[in-house]
Motif scaffolding. Structure first.
Motif, short mmCIF file in Angstrom:
data_model
loop_
_atom_site.label_atom_id
_atom_site.label_comp_id
_atom_site.label_asym_id
_atom_site.label_seq_id
_atom_site.Cartn_x
_atom_site.Cartn_y
_atom_site.Cartn_z
N ILE A 224 0.81 -1.22 0.00
CA ILE A 224 0.00 0.00 0.00
C ILE A 224 0.85 1.28 0.00
CG2 ILE A 224 -0.33 0.37 2.50
CD1 ILE A 224 -3.46 0.42 1.67
N ASP A 225 2.06 1.23 0.55
CA ASP A 225 3.08 2.29 0.39
C ASP A 225 2.60 3.71 0.72
OD1 ASP A 225 4.77 0.29 -0.37
OD2 ASP A 225 4.87 0.81 -2.47
N ILE A 226 1.85 3.84 1.79
CA ILE A 226 1.35 5.18 2.12
C ILE A 226 1.50 5.50 3.61
CG2 ILE A 226 -1.06 4.47 2.49
CD1 ILE A 226 -1.91 7.07 1.04
N GLN A 227 2.39 4.77 4.30
CA GLN A 227 2.66 5.17 5.68
C GLN A 227 3.58 6.38 5.69
OE1 GLN A 227 4.30 1.16 6.12
NE2 GLN A 227 5.91 2.07 7.41
N GLU A 228 3.63 7.09 6.81
CA GLU A 228 4.40 8.33 6.86
C GLU A 228 5.90 8.09 6.80
OE1 GLU A 228 5.04 12.33 9.65
OE2 GLU A 228 3.70 10.71 10.31
N LYS A 229 6.41 7.18 7.62
CA LYS A 229 7.83 6.86 7.66
C LYS A 229 8.01 5.38 7.91
CE LYS A 229 9.85 11.30 9.03
NZ LYS A 229 10.76 11.99 9.97
N MET A 235 11.01 5.93 3.23
CA MET A 235 11.53 4.76 2.51
C MET A 235 10.59 4.36 1.36
SD MET A 235 14.28 4.34 4.27
CE MET A 235 14.99 2.70 4.24
N HIS A 236 10.83 3.17 0.80
CA HIS A 236 10.02 2.73 -0.34
C HIS A 236 8.61 2.29 0.06
CE1 HIS A 236 11.31 -1.85 -0.21
NE2 HIS A 236 11.10 -1.36 0.98
N THR A 237 8.31 2.34 1.32
CA THR A 237 6.96 2.05 1.80
C THR A 237 6.14 3.32 2.04
OG1 THR A 237 7.92 2.00 4.01
CG2 THR A 237 7.59 -0.12 2.93
N THR A 238 6.68 4.49 1.68
CA THR A 238 6.05 5.76 2.07
C THR A 238 5.72 6.73 0.94
OG1 THR A 238 8.11 7.04 2.39
CG2 THR A 238 7.41 5.62 4.21
N PRO A 239 5.96 6.43 -0.35
CA PRO A 239 5.89 7.50 -1.37
C PRO A 239 4.55 8.21 -1.46
CG PRO A 239 5.89 5.34 -2.43
CD PRO A 239 6.27 5.13 -0.99
N VAL A 264 1.55 -6.06 3.93
CA VAL A 264 0.94 -4.73 3.88
C VAL A 264 0.92 -4.17 5.31
CG1 VAL A 264 -1.08 -3.39 3.22
CG2 VAL A 264 -0.49 -5.46 1.94
N PRO A 265 1.84 -3.27 5.67
CA PRO A 265 1.90 -2.77 7.05
C PRO A 265 0.60 -2.07 7.47
CG PRO A 265 3.88 -2.19 5.83
CD PRO A 265 2.90 -2.71 4.83
N ARG A 266 0.18 -2.32 8.67
CA ARG A 266 -1.07 -1.74 9.17
C ARG A 266 -0.98 -0.22 9.27
NH1 ARG A 266 -3.40 -4.86 14.26
NH2 ARG A 266 -4.99 -3.25 13.91
N TYR A 267 0.25 0.31 9.44
CA TYR A 267 0.40 1.77 9.47
C TYR A 267 -0.10 2.38 8.16
CZ TYR A 267 3.83 0.38 13.04
OH TYR A 267 4.46 -0.19 14.12
N GLY A 268 0.26 1.71 7.05
CA GLY A 268 -0.16 2.21 5.76
C GLY A 268 -1.66 2.06 5.54
N VAL A 269 -2.21 0.96 6.01
CA VAL A 269 -3.66 0.74 5.87
C VAL A 269 -4.43 1.81 6.63
CG1 VAL A 269 -5.56 -0.86 6.32
CG2 VAL A 269 -3.34 -1.74 5.52
N ALA A 270 -3.97 2.12 7.84
CA ALA A 270 -4.64 3.15 8.64
C ALA A 270 -4.58 4.51 7.95
CB ALA A 270 -3.98 3.23 10.02
N GLU A 271 -3.45 4.80 7.32
CA GLU A 271 -3.31 6.08 6.62
C GLU A 271 -4.20 6.13 5.38
OE1 GLU A 271 -2.32 9.82 6.64
OE2 GLU A 271 -1.37 8.45 8.09
N ALA A 272 -4.29 5.00 4.66
CA ALA A 272 -5.17 4.94 3.49
C ALA A 272 -6.63 5.17 3.90
CB ALA A 272 -5.01 3.59 2.79
N ARG A 273 -7.01 4.58 5.00
CA ARG A 273 -8.38 4.77 5.50
C ARG A 273 -8.62 6.23 5.87
NH1 ARG A 273 -8.18 0.99 8.89
NH2 ARG A 273 -7.59 2.17 10.75
N LYS A 274 -7.65 6.82 6.53
CA LYS A 274 -7.75 8.21 6.97
C LYS A 274 -7.86 9.16 5.78
CE LYS A 274 -4.94 11.69 9.40
NZ LYS A 274 -3.64 11.90 10.12
#
Length: 402
Positions: A224-229, A235-239, A264-274
């Motif tokens: 999902i690649d949308i966590q903050e850091k 990194m490549h998980t944050t673009p 799929v890190p849950r940090y990114g999932v939470a950010e996608a939902r937000k």
């Protein structure tokens, strides 16, 4: 081995073969109605002036061939497309633009971004541009099914690589943004060869910086690649966290295709939902079909925007087809599914394309790098076939000059 097959199996196999032969000789079957025949006819309508020009250039630059050579179009020194195994490997043997200020003379420009300092597990994507260029020599500019010849219907150049700074993400990001903004400002379509997926942010920023228009993103990936850091860095998980912070790039116009699995890190999932992004899993796409998935992706990415950017991570494919990547994951797209979907979403025209996460040190027989090549030519071919290559030029209203 045939003796282990029951006799009725032989009879059944013979029946199937006979039925197939009869089908193609059936009075109601018209071979000229097949895509195969239509493609044969389409080739006859393509010009050959570009190829003839390249042949003459090769002779002028490489000396006429030796007296024993019967084909007088063959030079002494290899220049251009042939032979595929020789020459300097630019992308698709396209002209190398030594002076990057000349990229505006071309419809599209390939930019290598050899950077993997944003990788969190398996490094090696810094060799991605090199690997993609090398195996691209296997291809010709002509696609049989599309009836497109890129050499005859557009101009393409290779601008070489951005000078990235190993172990310094921010300086490298600045270099990447400057390089992409330069190419976009020239009017050439930027085609970026990564590199890990962290380059998504500076690449989008490079285009967003030279336009006041709004940009949507269609993102092929398993992650999902949308966590903050990640590990305290971008990194490549944050673009997409950072790209959708740009004033003219909205998260609601981010469409992510193929996300799923166990990475799929849950940090990114939470950010996608937000942020209200749009995710279609492999199951979603299977259920609705490729055409419907493309329709939905285009509708969401283009809603209230003026252009769409494509980010293609090769790990969106099932890892059996792309072993040479940093985070392989089973269960992704089949190659023909991904290519069909890519062709559909690029047909209206795009403002930029990145191919990321090709890692040659982990590749097998160059098949991952080859798929990276195919992504680029498939996108270009689709735009050429639909007459939409160059559509992005209309949004460049704040060009930069260096």
């Amino acid at each position: 081995m045939s003796r282990n097959i029951p006799e009725r199996g032989h009879r059944r196999a013979g029946l199937v073969a006979r039925e197939a032969r009869e089908c193609f000789h059936h009075p109601d079957f018209d071979a000229r109605g097949t895509q195969g025949w239509k493609s044969i006819e389409a080739e006859g309508k393509l010009p050959e002036s570009g190829w003839r020009k390249e042949q003459q250039w090769a002779l002028d630059m490489g000396l006429p061939g030796s007296e024993s050579i019967v084909d007088k179009s063959i030079p002494t020194f290899a220049r251009g497309e042939l032979p595929h195994f020789a020459g300097i490997n630019t992308f698709l043997k396209a002209p190398y633009v030594e002076n990057v200020r000349d990229v505006g003379k071309y419809d599209a420009a390939v930019i290598g971004i050899p950077f993997d300092s944003g990788t969190t597990y398996r490094p090696g994507t810094r060799f991605g541009p090199q690997g993609i260029r090398r195996i691209s020599a296997l291809y010709t500019p002509y696609n049989y099914e599309l009836g497109v010849d890129l050499r005859e219907q557009m101009t393409l150049c290779d601008a070489g690589d951005v000078f990235t700074i190993p172990a310094n993400l921010e300086k490298s990001f600045d270099q990447i943004t400057k390089g992409v903004s330069h190419v976009a400002s020239s009017g050439a379509l930027p085609i970026m060869l990564g590199g890990d997926h962290s380059i998504g942010f500076p690449c989008v920023r490079g285009i967003a910086d030279v336009t006041s228009k709004r940009i949507g993103i269609i993102h092929f990936d398993r992650h999902i690649d949308i966590q903050e850091k990640d590990l305290d860095e971008r990194m490549h998980t944050t673009p997409w966290y950072w790209a959708t912070n740009l004033p003219n790039v909205s998260a609601t116009n981010l469409v992510q295709l193929g996300i799923g699995g166990w990475q799929v890190p849950r940090y990114g999932v939470a950010e996608a939902r937000k942020r209200g992004t749009n995710v279609l899993t492999i199951a979603d796409i299977e259920q609705m079909g490729l055409e419907k998935a493309a329709e939905i992706a285009l509708e969401l990415a283009w809603k209230d925007t003026d252009a769409v950017y494509i980010s293609f991570d090769v790990d969106s494919l099932d890892c059996g087809f792309v072993p040479g990547t940093g985070w392989p994951e089973p269960g992704g797209f089949l190659p023909r599914e991904a290519l069909k979907l890519l062709g559909l979403v690029t047909a209206p025209g795009i403002c930029g394309l990145e191919v990321v996460e090709v890692s040659p040190p982990y590749d097998t027989s160059d098949i991952t790098a080859l798929f990276g090549v195919r992504v680029v030519v498939e996108a270009l071919g689709s735009m050429v076939a639909h007459g939409n290559l160059g559509k992005h030029k209309s949004i460049i209203d704040k060009p930069v000059s260096f």
